[in-house]
Motif scaffolding. Structure first.
Motif, PDB file in Angstrom:
ATOM      1  N   VAL A  82       0.876  -1.169   0.082  1.00  0.00           N
ATOM      2  CA  VAL A  82      -0.049  -0.055  -0.125  1.00  0.00           C
ATOM      3  C   VAL A  82       0.864   1.336   0.065  1.00  0.00           C
ATOM      4  O   VAL A  82       0.672   2.245  -0.835  1.00  0.00           O
ATOM      5  N   ALA A  83       2.067   1.166   0.848  1.00  0.00           N
ATOM      6  CA  ALA A  83       2.845   2.564   1.107  1.00  0.00           C
ATOM      7  C   ALA A  83       3.552   2.787  -0.311  1.00  0.00           C
ATOM      8  O   ALA A  83       3.742   3.828  -0.831  1.00  0.00           O
ATOM      9  N   LEU A  84       3.983   1.657  -0.990  1.00  0.00           N
ATOM     10  CA  LEU A  84       4.757   1.798  -2.084  1.00  0.00           C
ATOM     11  C   LEU A  84       3.883   1.977  -3.501  1.00  0.00           C
ATOM     12  O   LEU A  84       4.444   2.760  -4.495  1.00  0.00           O
ATOM     13  N   LEU A  85       2.413   1.400  -3.347  1.00  0.00           N
ATOM     14  CA  LEU A  85       1.839   1.635  -4.892  1.00  0.00           C
ATOM     15  C   LEU A  85       0.738   2.601  -4.712  1.00  0.00           C
ATOM     16  O   LEU A  85       0.305   2.918  -5.801  1.00  0.00           O
ATOM     17  N   LEU A  86       0.331   3.041  -3.721  1.00  0.00           N
ATOM     18  CA  LEU A  86      -0.934   3.862  -3.790  1.00  0.00           C
ATOM     19  C   LEU A  86      -0.746   5.031  -4.633  1.00  0.00           C
ATOM     20  O   LEU A  86      -1.573   5.475  -5.478  1.00  0.00           O
ATOM     21  N   ILE A  87       0.240   5.873  -4.431  1.00  0.00           N
ATOM     22  CA  ILE A  87       0.341   7.128  -5.119  1.00  0.00           C
ATOM     23  C   ILE A  87       0.715   6.733  -6.449  1.00  0.00           C
ATOM     24  O   ILE A  87       0.127   7.589  -7.404  1.00  0.00           O
ATOM     25  N   PRO A  88       1.670   5.919  -6.692  1.00  0.00           N
ATOM     26  CA  PRO A  88       1.863   5.743  -8.229  1.00  0.00           C
ATOM     27  C   PRO A  88       0.552   5.348  -8.855  1.00  0.00           C
ATOM     28  O   PRO A  88       0.701   5.805 -10.092  1.00  0.00           O
ATOM     29  N   ILE A  89      -0.028   4.465  -8.460  1.00  0.00           N
ATOM     30  CA  ILE A  89      -1.419   4.019  -9.070  1.00  0.00           C
ATOM     31  C   ILE A  89      -2.206   5.162  -9.367  1.00  0.00           C
ATOM     32  O   ILE A  89      -2.809   5.434 -10.279  1.00  0.00           O
ATOM     33  N   LEU A  90      -2.523   6.228  -8.212  1.00  0.00           N
ATOM     34  CA  LEU A  90      -3.094   7.209  -8.615  1.00  0.00           C
ATOM     35  C   LEU A  90      -2.585   8.179  -9.362  1.00  0.00           C
ATOM     36  O   LEU A  90      -3.330   8.824 -10.295  1.00  0.00           O
ATOM     37  N   GLY A  91      -1.430   8.356  -9.360  1.00  0.00           N
ATOM     38  CA  GLY A  91      -0.670   9.174 -10.389  1.00  0.00           C
ATOM     39  C   GLY A  91      -0.939   8.830 -12.027  1.00  0.00           C
ATOM     40  O   GLY A  91      -1.237   9.486 -12.698  1.00  0.00           O
ATOM     41  N   ALA A  92      -0.596   7.240 -12.078  1.00  0.00           N
ATOM     42  CA  ALA A  92      -1.166   6.949 -13.397  1.00  0.00           C
ATOM     43  C   ALA A  92      -2.455   6.850 -13.784  1.00  0.00           C
ATOM     44  O   ALA A  92      -2.629   7.060 -14.959  1.00  0.00           O
ATOM     45  N   LEU A  93      -3.333   6.935 -12.911  1.00  0.00           N
ATOM     46  CA  LEU A  93      -4.805   6.677 -13.217  1.00  0.00           C
ATOM     47  C   LEU A  93      -5.169   8.307 -13.554  1.00  0.00           C
ATOM     48  O   LEU A  93      -5.761   8.504 -14.684  1.00  0.00           O
ATOM     49  N   ALA A  94      -4.432   9.086 -13.042  1.00  0.00           N
ATOM     50  CA  ALA A  94      -4.734  10.713 -13.159  1.00  0.00           C
ATOM     51  C   ALA A  94      -4.215  11.070 -14.607  1.00  0.00           C
ATOM     52  O   ALA A  94      -4.873  11.809 -15.473  1.00  0.00           O
ATOM     53  N   VAL A  95      -2.918  10.699 -14.914  1.00  0.00           N
ATOM     54  CA  VAL A  95      -2.447  10.764 -16.223  1.00  0.00           C
ATOM     55  C   VAL A  95      -3.292  10.105 -17.331  1.00  0.00           C
ATOM     56  O   VAL A  95      -3.480  10.685 -18.430  1.00  0.00           O
ATOM     57  N   GLY A  96      -3.776   8.738 -17.208  1.00  0.00           N
ATOM     58  CA  GLY A  96      -4.497   8.054 -17.879  1.00  0.00           C
ATOM     59  C   GLY A  96      -5.863   8.913 -18.257  1.00  0.00           C
ATOM     60  O   GLY A  96      -6.378   8.733 -19.537  1.00  0.00           O
ATOM     61  N   VAL A  97      -6.297   9.235 -17.031  1.00  0.00           N
ATOM     62  CA  VAL A  97      -7.792   9.845 -17.383  1.00  0.00           C
ATOM     63  C   VAL A  97      -7.801  11.002 -18.201  1.00  0.00           C
ATOM     64  O   VAL A  97      -8.628  11.369 -19.033  1.00  0.00           O
ATOM     65  N   HIS A  98      -6.702  12.075 -17.767  1.00  0.00           N
ATOM     66  CA  HIS A  98      -6.518  13.306 -18.542  1.00  0.00           C
ATOM     67  C   HIS A  98      -6.079  12.877 -19.946  1.00  0.00           C
ATOM     68  O   HIS A  98      -6.373  13.670 -20.994  1.00  0.00           O
ATOM     69  N   ALA A  99      -5.426  11.852 -20.280  1.00  0.00           N
ATOM     70  CA  ALA A  99      -4.928  11.639 -21.546  1.00  0.00           C
ATOM     71  C   ALA A  99      -6.357  11.285 -22.396  1.00  0.00           C
ATOM     72  O   ALA A  99      -6.463  11.616 -23.605  1.00  0.00           O
ATOM     73  N   ARG A 100      -7.278  10.713 -22.109  1.00  0.00           N
ATOM     74  CA  ARG A 100      -8.499  10.255 -22.744  1.00  0.00           C
ATOM     75  C   ARG A 100      -9.241  11.846 -22.950  1.00  0.00           C
ATOM     76  O   ARG A 100      -9.935  11.807 -24.060  1.00  0.00           O
ATOM     77  N   PHE A 101      -8.863  12.703 -22.416  1.00  0.00           N
ATOM     78  CA  PHE A 101      -9.527  13.949 -22.798  1.00  0.00           C
ATOM     79  C   PHE A 101      -8.464  15.152 -23.516  1.00  0.00           C
ATOM     80  O   PHE A 101      -8.626  16.368 -23.082  1.00  0.00           O
ATOM     81  N   GLY A 102      -7.563  14.552 -23.880  1.00  0.00           N
ATOM     82  CA  GLY A 102      -6.499  15.402 -24.541  1.00  0.00           C
ATOM     83  C   GLY A 102      -5.277  15.567 -23.779  1.00  0.00           C
ATOM     84  O   GLY A 102      -4.401  16.582 -24.335  1.00  0.00           O
ATOM     85  N   GLY A 103      -4.790  15.081 -22.747  1.00  0.00           N
ATOM     86  CA  GLY A 103      -3.682  15.589 -21.792  1.00  0.00           C
ATOM     87  C   GLY A 103      -2.586  14.688 -22.398  1.00  0.00           C
ATOM     88  O   GLY A 103      -2.743  13.877 -23.271  1.00  0.00           O
ATOM     89  N   PRO A 104      -1.461  14.887 -21.772  1.00  0.00           N
ATOM     90  CA  PRO A 104      -0.190  13.882 -22.261  1.00  0.00           C
ATOM     91  C   PRO A 104      -0.413  12.497 -22.048  1.00  0.00           C
ATOM     92  O   PRO A 104      -1.135  12.109 -21.196  1.00  0.00           O
ATOM     93  N   ALA A 105       0.116  11.634 -23.032  1.00  0.00           N
ATOM     94  CA  ALA A 105       0.064  10.240 -22.888  1.00  0.00           C
ATOM     95  C   ALA A 105       0.705   9.734 -21.709  1.00  0.00           C
ATOM     96  O   ALA A 105       1.704  10.267 -21.248  1.00  0.00           O
ATOM     97  N   LEU A 106       0.163   8.683 -21.194  1.00  0.00           N
ATOM     98  CA  LEU A 106       0.827   7.943 -19.909  1.00  0.00           C
ATOM     99  C   LEU A 106       2.014   7.202 -20.509  1.00  0.00           C
ATOM    100  O   LEU A 106       2.201   6.598 -21.382  1.00  0.00           O
ATOM    101  N   GLY A 107       3.227   7.716 -19.831  1.00  0.00           N
ATOM    102  CA  GLY A 107       4.411   7.010 -20.139  1.00  0.00           C
ATOM    103  C   GLY A 107       5.440   7.780 -19.120  1.00  0.00           C
ATOM    104  O   GLY A 107       5.150   8.468 -18.292  1.00  0.00           O
TER     105      GLY A 107
END
Length: 256
Positions: A82-107
């Motif tokens: 939980v300590a290691l993965l929670l913030i990276p998962i939320l970060g990747a999810l945020a990038v992915g959600v924004h990418a669907r609406f014209g934001g930078p691609a996940l990478g």
């Protein structure tokens, strides 16, 4: 009965005051002299100050308890993940959600793994014996887990202000108030993890390292992406996670 010394009676205020002072003076000297070493040493100061205050106030036994007894505590594989993965998962999810609406691609923003990981780990060790190892348990003796997290999050955020002015260690393209909001939300989640691991400083080090790595490797910060929307989406997801944790586990202890 032996009376506690002055430092022991005011240990928390001493730690906060010295930490904020060292941050301000260290960054000011770094700016005035052009000595980058001073700005690098500031992130190590909270743990060093906590060790010094503990030694002066509570002696060898108190120092041993902080350095050894509470480092691992009751952390297990579940909460380490939980300590290691929670913030990276939320970060990747945020990038992915924004990418669907014209934001930078996940990478990945960078592939330079080893040097950054070492620096990130040193920063976390340099801070977390202070913030979570020293300050948090003392705050929770006086306040609920939620209120203790709010106080610590504000102080932790303000501790970064000299770095913000100096352009070191803080996202410069975000309003500082937004950064403090992130520090407060992160502080609540770190308390949630910390309390579930019996007060493990290691859990805080893992969480802090994972958060810094997320900002370093994912295109979240406006200084990498040229816009703030992705970070605001991320902050919204973190706020939702905080709301769930508070409702699910209770503001008093943030643990069952």
């Amino acid at each position: 009965m032996t009376q506690p010394n002055v430092i022991a009676r005011h240990a928390l205020l001493t730690f906060f005051g010295v930490s904020l002072g060292v941050s301000a003076v260290g960054m000011a000297l770094a700016q005035a002299t052009g000595n980058e070493t001073l700005s690098i040493l500031v992130p190590l100061s909270p743990s060093l100050i906590a060790i010094a205050v503990t030694a002066l106030a509570f002696g060898r036994e108190g120092l041993r308890a902080m350095l050894k007894g509470t480092f691992i505590a009751q952390i297990n594989l579940r909460w380490a993940l939980v300590a290691l993965l929670l913030i990276p998962i939320l970060g990747a999810l945020a990038v992915g959600v924004h990418a669907r609406f014209g934001g930078p691609a996940l990478g990945l923003r960078t592939t330079q793994l080893l040097p950054q990981v070492i620096v990130i780990l040193l920063i976390s060790l340099g801070e977390e014996f202070g913030w979570r190892g020293f300050a948090l348990p003392r705050l929770q003796e006086r306040f609920s887990a939620l209120n203790a997290s709010l106080v610590l999050g504000v102080v932790w955020g303000l501790w970064h202000f000299p770095g913000y002015l100096a352009g070191v260690g803080v996202p410069l393209d975000l309003p500082f108030a937004v950064f403090v909001l992130w520090a407060v939300l992160a502080s609540i989640l770190m308390t949630w993890v910390y309390n579930h691991t019996g007060g493990s400083i290691l859990s805080a080090v893992l969480f802090h390292s994972a958060a810094n790595a997320t900002f370093n490797y994912l295109p979240l910060l406006p200084e990498w992406t040229g816009q703030r929307t992705t970070f605001y989406v991320f902050l919204g997801l973190v706020a939702l996670m905080v709301a769930w944790a508070v409702v699910r586990y209770g503001a008093r202890r943030l643990v069952r």
